[in-house]
Design a protein around this motif. Structure first.
Motif, PDB file in Angstrom:
ATOM      1  N   TYR A 169       0.837  -1.206   0.000  1.00 27.14           N
ATOM      2  CA  TYR A 169       0.000   0.000   0.000  1.00 27.14           C
ATOM      3  C   TYR A 169       0.871   1.254   0.000  1.00 27.14           C
ATOM      4  O   TYR A 169       0.641   2.182  -0.779  1.00 27.14           O
ATOM      5  CB  TYR A 169      -0.950  -0.007   1.199  1.00 27.14           C
ATOM      6  CG  TYR A 169      -1.784   1.253   1.305  1.00 27.14           C
ATOM      7  CD1 TYR A 169      -2.817   1.500   0.405  1.00 27.14           C
ATOM      8  CD2 TYR A 169      -1.527   2.212   2.280  1.00 27.14           C
ATOM      9  CE1 TYR A 169      -3.584   2.662   0.471  1.00 27.14           C
ATOM     10  CE2 TYR A 169      -2.282   3.376   2.360  1.00 27.14           C
ATOM     11  CZ  TYR A 169      -3.304   3.593   1.462  1.00 27.14           C
ATOM     12  OH  TYR A 169      -4.047   4.750   1.528  1.00 27.14           O
ATOM     13  N   LEU A 170       1.881   1.275   0.880  1.00 25.26           N
ATOM     14  CA  LEU A 170       2.737   2.460   0.982  1.00 25.26           C
ATOM     15  C   LEU A 170       3.493   2.753  -0.304  1.00 25.26           C
ATOM     16  O   LEU A 170       3.614   3.913  -0.706  1.00 25.26           O
ATOM     17  CB  LEU A 170       3.752   2.295   2.119  1.00 25.26           C
ATOM     18  CG  LEU A 170       3.219   2.301   3.534  1.00 25.26           C
ATOM     19  CD1 LEU A 170       4.374   2.170   4.525  1.00 25.26           C
ATOM     20  CD2 LEU A 170       2.412   3.550   3.822  1.00 25.26           C
ATOM     21  N   THR A 171       4.013   1.721  -0.944  1.00 28.06           N
ATOM     22  CA  THR A 171       4.847   1.928  -2.131  1.00 28.06           C
ATOM     23  C   THR A 171       4.036   1.984  -3.427  1.00 28.06           C
ATOM     24  O   THR A 171       4.575   2.338  -4.465  1.00 28.06           O
ATOM     25  CB  THR A 171       5.914   0.821  -2.252  1.00 28.06           C
ATOM     26  OG1 THR A 171       5.264  -0.458  -2.339  1.00 28.06           O
ATOM     27  CG2 THR A 171       6.858   0.844  -1.056  1.00 28.06           C
ATOM     28  N   GLY A 172       2.773   1.650  -3.354  1.00 27.73           N
ATOM     29  CA  GLY A 172       1.916   1.662  -4.538  1.00 27.73           C
ATOM     30  C   GLY A 172       0.877   2.762  -4.469  1.00 27.73           C
ATOM     31  O   GLY A 172       1.145   3.927  -4.781  1.00 27.73           O
ATOM     32  N   VAL A 173      -0.305   2.406  -4.009  1.00 28.85           N
ATOM     33  CA  VAL A 173      -1.451   3.318  -3.991  1.00 28.85           C
ATOM     34  C   VAL A 173      -1.142   4.603  -3.214  1.00 28.85           C
ATOM     35  O   VAL A 173      -1.371   5.710  -3.703  1.00 28.85           O
ATOM     36  CB  VAL A 173      -2.694   2.618  -3.392  1.00 28.85           C
ATOM     37  CG1 VAL A 173      -3.836   3.582  -3.206  1.00 28.85           C
ATOM     38  CG2 VAL A 173      -3.115   1.450  -4.274  1.00 28.85           C
ATOM     39  N   PHE A 174      -0.621   4.471  -2.007  1.00 32.54           N
ATOM     40  CA  PHE A 174      -0.380   5.634  -1.156  1.00 32.54           C
ATOM     41  C   PHE A 174       0.635   6.589  -1.798  1.00 32.54           C
ATOM     42  O   PHE A 174       0.428   7.802  -1.832  1.00 32.54           O
ATOM     43  CB  PHE A 174       0.104   5.170   0.222  1.00 32.54           C
ATOM     44  CG  PHE A 174       0.205   6.268   1.239  1.00 32.54           C
ATOM     45  CD1 PHE A 174      -0.938   6.816   1.796  1.00 32.54           C
ATOM     46  CD2 PHE A 174       1.432   6.743   1.646  1.00 32.54           C
ATOM     47  CE1 PHE A 174      -0.851   7.830   2.745  1.00 32.54           C
ATOM     48  CE2 PHE A 174       1.531   7.747   2.594  1.00 32.54           C
ATOM     49  CZ  PHE A 174       0.386   8.293   3.140  1.00 32.54           C
ATOM     50  N   LYS A 175       1.707   6.031  -2.331  1.00 35.44           N
ATOM     51  CA  LYS A 175       2.732   6.847  -2.997  1.00 35.44           C
ATOM     52  C   LYS A 175       2.134   7.569  -4.207  1.00 35.44           C
ATOM     53  O   LYS A 175       2.373   8.758  -4.417  1.00 35.44           O
ATOM     54  CB  LYS A 175       3.893   5.957  -3.421  1.00 35.44           C
ATOM     55  CG  LYS A 175       5.029   6.690  -4.077  1.00 35.44           C
ATOM     56  CD  LYS A 175       6.140   5.722  -4.431  1.00 35.44           C
ATOM     57  CE  LYS A 175       7.256   6.430  -5.160  1.00 35.44           C
ATOM     58  NZ  LYS A 175       8.315   5.487  -5.568  1.00 35.44           N
ATOM     59  N   ASN A 176       1.334   6.863  -4.986  1.00 29.62           N
ATOM     60  CA  ASN A 176       0.716   7.468  -6.173  1.00 29.62           C
ATOM     61  C   ASN A 176      -0.286   8.558  -5.795  1.00 29.62           C
ATOM     62  O   ASN A 176      -0.362   9.593  -6.456  1.00 29.62           O
ATOM     63  CB  ASN A 176       0.041   6.397  -7.032  1.00 29.62           C
ATOM     64  CG  ASN A 176       1.051   5.493  -7.701  1.00 29.62           C
ATOM     65  OD1 ASN A 176       2.204   5.851  -7.898  1.00 29.62           O
ATOM     66  ND2 ASN A 176       0.622   4.294  -8.034  1.00 29.62           N
ATOM     67  N   LEU A 177      -1.059   8.339  -4.741  1.00 31.70           N
ATOM     68  CA  LEU A 177      -1.997   9.368  -4.284  1.00 31.70           C
ATOM     69  C   LEU A 177      -1.258  10.623  -3.839  1.00 31.70           C
ATOM     70  O   LEU A 177      -1.695  11.739  -4.106  1.00 31.70           O
ATOM     71  CB  LEU A 177      -2.865   8.843  -3.142  1.00 31.70           C
ATOM     72  CG  LEU A 177      -3.972   7.876  -3.532  1.00 31.70           C
ATOM     73  CD1 LEU A 177      -4.635   7.290  -2.292  1.00 31.70           C
ATOM     74  CD2 LEU A 177      -4.999   8.549  -4.423  1.00 31.70           C
ATOM     75  N   GLY A 178      -0.135  10.431  -3.154  1.00 33.53           N
ATOM     76  CA  GLY A 178       0.679  11.579  -2.733  1.00 33.53           C
ATOM     77  C   GLY A 178       1.190  12.365  -3.922  1.00 33.53           C
ATOM     78  O   GLY A 178       1.157  13.603  -3.921  1.00 33.53           O
TER      79      GLY A 178
END
Length: 126
Positions: free
Chosen positions: A101-110
């Motif tokens: 989640y941190l390296t995928g979706v969360f990073k992309n949302l940021g």
């Protein structure tokens, strides 16, 4: 109420990526049954109630917010994760779903959020 009988309370806003980060960590760390989750949908009466409860005890009401020990509140997602990681004796770096989640979706949302801010700044009249 003593600290040993105290159950931490985690306040989460539906749709918030930082709140999902905390929820996902708690789930993967096996800590969901050791907290009281107070989740709300933005714009509801429950949100107003939670904001009213938190207003006097935190500098700025943001989410997630957690009461980790009696009267000790934080609204920093990394601090919340660190608290429960220590409590559970787990390393967040070793948790595959959380890390995904941190390296995928969360990073992309940021990245999208920062791009949106930049575009708004460039489009707004000086």
């Amino acid at each position: 109420m003593t600290e040993t009988s105290f159950t931490p309370v985690v306040f989460l806003k539906a749709g918030c990526p930082f709140c999902l980060k905390v929820r996902l960590f708690l789930l993967e760390a096996g800590q969901l049954d050791r907290v009281v989750l107070r989740e709300f949908v933005p714009g509801t009466e429950e949100e107003a109630e939670i904001r009213g409860l938190l207003g006097p005890v935190v500098e700025k009401v943001t989410f997630p917010t957690a009461e980790l020990t009696p009267g000790n509140f934080t609204n920093e997602s990394d601090a919340i994760v660190a608290h429960f990681a220590e409590r559970a004796g787990v390393e967040p770096e070793a948790m595959p779903t959380y890390q995904s989640y941190l390296t995928g979706v969360f990073k992309n949302l940021g990245a999208l959020y920062r791009e949106n801010l930049d575009l708004k700044k460039r489009l707004s009249p000086a």
